[in-house]
Write a protein that holds these residues in place. Sequence first.
Motif, short mmCIF file in Angstrom:
data_model
loop_
_atom_site.label_atom_id
_atom_site.label_comp_id
_atom_site.label_asym_id
_atom_site.label_seq_id
_atom_site.Cartn_x
_atom_site.Cartn_y
_atom_site.Cartn_z
N LEU A 1 -19.05 21.23 0.57
CA LEU A 1 -19.97 21.40 -0.55
C LEU A 1 -19.82 20.17 -1.45
O LEU A 1 -18.71 19.81 -1.83
N ALA A 2 -20.95 19.55 -1.77
CA ALA A 2 -20.90 18.36 -2.62
C ALA A 2 -21.73 18.56 -3.89
O ALA A 2 -22.78 19.19 -3.86
N GLY A 3 -21.23 18.00 -5.00
CA GLY A 3 -22.03 17.89 -6.22
C GLY A 3 -22.54 16.47 -6.29
O GLY A 3 -21.80 15.53 -5.97
N VAL A 4 -23.80 16.30 -6.68
CA VAL A 4 -24.37 14.96 -6.78
C VAL A 4 -24.61 14.67 -8.25
O VAL A 4 -25.40 15.34 -8.91
N LEU A 5 -23.88 13.70 -8.75
CA LEU A 5 -23.81 13.47 -10.19
C LEU A 5 -24.33 12.07 -10.51
O LEU A 5 -23.77 11.07 -10.07
N LEU A 6 -25.40 12.01 -11.29
CA LEU A 6 -25.98 10.72 -11.67
C LEU A 6 -25.87 10.59 -13.18
O LEU A 6 -26.07 11.59 -13.90
N GLY A 7 -25.59 9.40 -13.68
CA GLY A 7 -25.53 9.23 -15.12
C GLY A 7 -24.93 7.89 -15.49
O GLY A 7 -24.85 6.97 -14.67
N SER A 8 -24.51 7.83 -16.76
CA SER A 8 -23.92 6.60 -17.25
C SER A 8 -22.79 6.96 -18.22
O SER A 8 -22.88 7.99 -18.90
N GLY A 9 -21.74 6.19 -18.25
CA GLY A 9 -20.62 6.49 -19.16
C GLY A 9 -19.48 7.12 -18.38
O GLY A 9 -19.53 8.31 -18.04
N ALA A 10 -18.44 6.29 -18.12
CA ALA A 10 -17.36 6.73 -17.23
C ALA A 10 -16.65 7.99 -17.72
O ALA A 10 -16.37 8.89 -16.94
N ASP A 11 -16.39 8.08 -19.05
CA ASP A 11 -15.60 9.21 -19.55
C ASP A 11 -16.30 10.54 -19.32
O ASP A 11 -15.71 11.50 -18.83
N SER A 12 -17.59 10.57 -19.68
CA SER A 12 -18.29 11.86 -19.53
C SER A 12 -18.50 12.18 -18.05
O SER A 12 -18.44 13.35 -17.65
N LEU A 13 -18.68 11.15 -17.22
CA LEU A 13 -18.81 11.42 -15.78
C LEU A 13 -17.48 11.90 -15.19
O LEU A 13 -17.47 12.72 -14.28
N ASP A 14 -16.36 11.38 -15.74
CA ASP A 14 -15.04 11.86 -15.28
C ASP A 14 -14.90 13.36 -15.54
O ASP A 14 -14.47 14.12 -14.67
N ASP A 15 -15.27 13.76 -16.77
CA ASP A 15 -15.20 15.20 -17.12
C ASP A 15 -16.08 16.02 -16.21
O ASP A 15 -15.67 17.08 -15.71
N ALA A 16 -17.31 15.53 -16.00
CA ALA A 16 -18.26 16.28 -15.17
C ALA A 16 -17.76 16.38 -13.73
O ALA A 16 -17.89 17.42 -13.08
N THR A 17 -17.12 15.32 -13.25
CA THR A 17 -16.59 15.31 -11.88
C THR A 17 -15.51 16.39 -11.73
O THR A 17 -15.50 17.17 -10.79
N ARG A 18 -14.61 16.44 -12.74
CA ARG A 18 -13.54 17.46 -12.72
C ARG A 18 -14.14 18.86 -12.69
O ARG A 18 -13.69 19.75 -11.98
N ASN A 19 -15.21 19.04 -13.50
CA ASN A 19 -15.87 20.36 -13.54
C ASN A 19 -16.47 20.73 -12.19
O ASN A 19 -16.42 21.89 -11.78
N CYS A 20 -17.05 19.74 -11.51
CA CYS A 20 -17.65 20.02 -10.19
C CYS A 20 -16.57 20.55 -9.24
O CYS A 20 -16.79 21.52 -8.51
N PHE A 21 -15.41 19.91 -9.27
CA PHE A 21 -14.32 20.37 -8.38
C PHE A 21 -13.87 21.78 -8.79
O PHE A 21 -13.66 22.64 -7.94
N ALA A 22 -13.72 21.98 -10.12
CA ALA A 22 -13.25 23.29 -10.60
C ALA A 22 -14.20 24.40 -10.17
O ALA A 22 -13.78 25.52 -9.90
N TYR A 23 -15.49 24.08 -10.10
CA TYR A 23 -16.48 25.11 -9.76
C TYR A 23 -16.80 25.16 -8.27
O TYR A 23 -17.74 25.82 -7.87
N GLY A 24 -16.02 24.44 -7.45
CA GLY A 24 -16.14 24.68 -6.02
C GLY A 24 -16.50 23.50 -5.14
O GLY A 24 -16.46 23.63 -3.91
N ALA A 25 -16.86 22.33 -5.73
CA ALA A 25 -17.26 21.20 -4.88
C ALA A 25 -16.05 20.61 -4.16
O ALA A 25 -14.94 20.53 -4.72
N ASP A 26 -16.24 20.20 -2.90
CA ASP A 26 -15.20 19.48 -2.16
C ASP A 26 -15.33 17.98 -2.41
O ASP A 26 -14.36 17.24 -2.33
N VAL A 27 -16.58 17.56 -2.63
CA VAL A 27 -16.90 16.14 -2.77
C VAL A 27 -17.83 15.97 -3.96
O VAL A 27 -18.66 16.84 -4.22
N VAL A 28 -17.69 14.85 -4.66
CA VAL A 28 -18.70 14.50 -5.67
C VAL A 28 -19.26 13.13 -5.32
O VAL A 28 -18.51 12.17 -5.17
N TYR A 29 -20.58 13.06 -5.12
CA TYR A 29 -21.26 11.78 -4.96
C TYR A 29 -21.58 11.32 -6.37
O TYR A 29 -22.33 11.98 -7.09
N ARG A 30 -20.97 10.23 -6.76
CA ARG A 30 -21.06 9.82 -8.16
C ARG A 30 -21.83 8.50 -8.25
O ARG A 30 -21.47 7.52 -7.59
#
Length: 357
Positions: free
Chosen positions: A62-91
């Motif tokens: 299961l992958a989350g696909v995350l598009l955006g700008s700003g490393a810090d907020s994307l880091d937080d969002a990436t952690r959330n994707c894993f916490a909610y079940g993603a195995d992979v994040v395409y960032r």
Amino acid sequence: MTTSSPQAAGQRAGMKKELPEHFRSYKHVWVFIEFEHGRIHPVSLELLGEGRKLADKLGVELAGVLLGSGADSLDDATRNCFAYGADVVYRVEHPVLAQYRNQPYTKVMTELVEKFQPEIMLLGATVLGRDLAGSVATTLKTGLTADCTELAIDDERSLAATRPTFGGSLLCTIHTLNYRPQMATVRPRVMAMPRPEEGREGRVVVYTPELEEERIITKVLDFLPDDAAEASGLAFADIVVAGGMGLRSEENIQLVRQLASVLGGDWGGSRPLVQKGWIAADRQIGQTGKTIRPKLYIAAGISGAIQHRVGVEGADMIVAINTDPNAPIFDFAHLGVVSDAVALLPVLTEAFRQRLL
Ligand code: FAD
């Protein structure tokens, strides 16, 4: 693409063509993570929960696909994707992706699909998600089932995407048999929110797109939050009180609002109240309004038509107040009160006020 009732698998088998050879390499389940103003839209987390079940059934990632700008907020969002079940994040991080615009987001999403080849892609049926899903599906020339209420994997590993049809009086299950990825949108609150597992880890795949601001025809000049939309947290409220035509007049809507306020909840109504101009459209609950999933739903003077039912049946506890003991709402309410709502609502409000003081 074929349309069928969930029972019509046999019929569908007759229609099935061989999946073209170049689509056989498509694997894994993707969820587009709607990420705006530093925040993931809750529907994306709900879809990670649902995507997890599909991926487990298929035995894929299961992958989350995350598009955006700003490393810090994307880091937080990436952690959330894993916490909610993603195995992979395409960032995908790029200044052009700082705010949603159809053109660059469609370009990046279609490039990602062509490069990494997911078999299923889920998006929230929000304003953003609907806009993006349509253009991505059209660009990739694949099938998209909008506003699904149920997702499953059938015996042939095909996504069975169920949604209401014929004005909500029937459910149909749609399969994208000969194209990939199989795409579906789901409205907020239709799927349950998964429990996050803090500290859960996964793999990050970084993709660097070629984007130039000069080539993007739309420009974001300013962002003006929609105060009305912000004010109505109806879809995510734990307690919702709603009124229907049984309230008899516009003045009696206040009875619903007062009970909701005493209970610390939110309020809404059935579609005829919107059509009469008694309540705003963003307060409508049901198939063409909001889907809600509260712990407690109190429906006062609402008949329980199928179009209303599909928006509320995820509630943990449904209490219906109706003068007609044969009203359809009593077929799915957990607790039914045969009574005049106009008389009962103020009594309930007063009783809760006394109790909660
Ligand atoms: P009514 O059907 O008029 O029912 C009123 C109820 O109140 C009755 O059951 C009556 O017994 C009861 N009653 C009367 N007096 C009292 C009293 N004093 N105290 C208590 N009970 C009383 N509807 C939605 O709600 N949401 C949607 O998103 C939606 N989308 C739709 C989409 C389509 C394409 C279509 C065709 C319809 C849609 N509808 C939707 C409309 C839906 O079909 C029903 O018409 C609507 O839900 C009925 O609203 P109601 O129950 O308030 O009114």
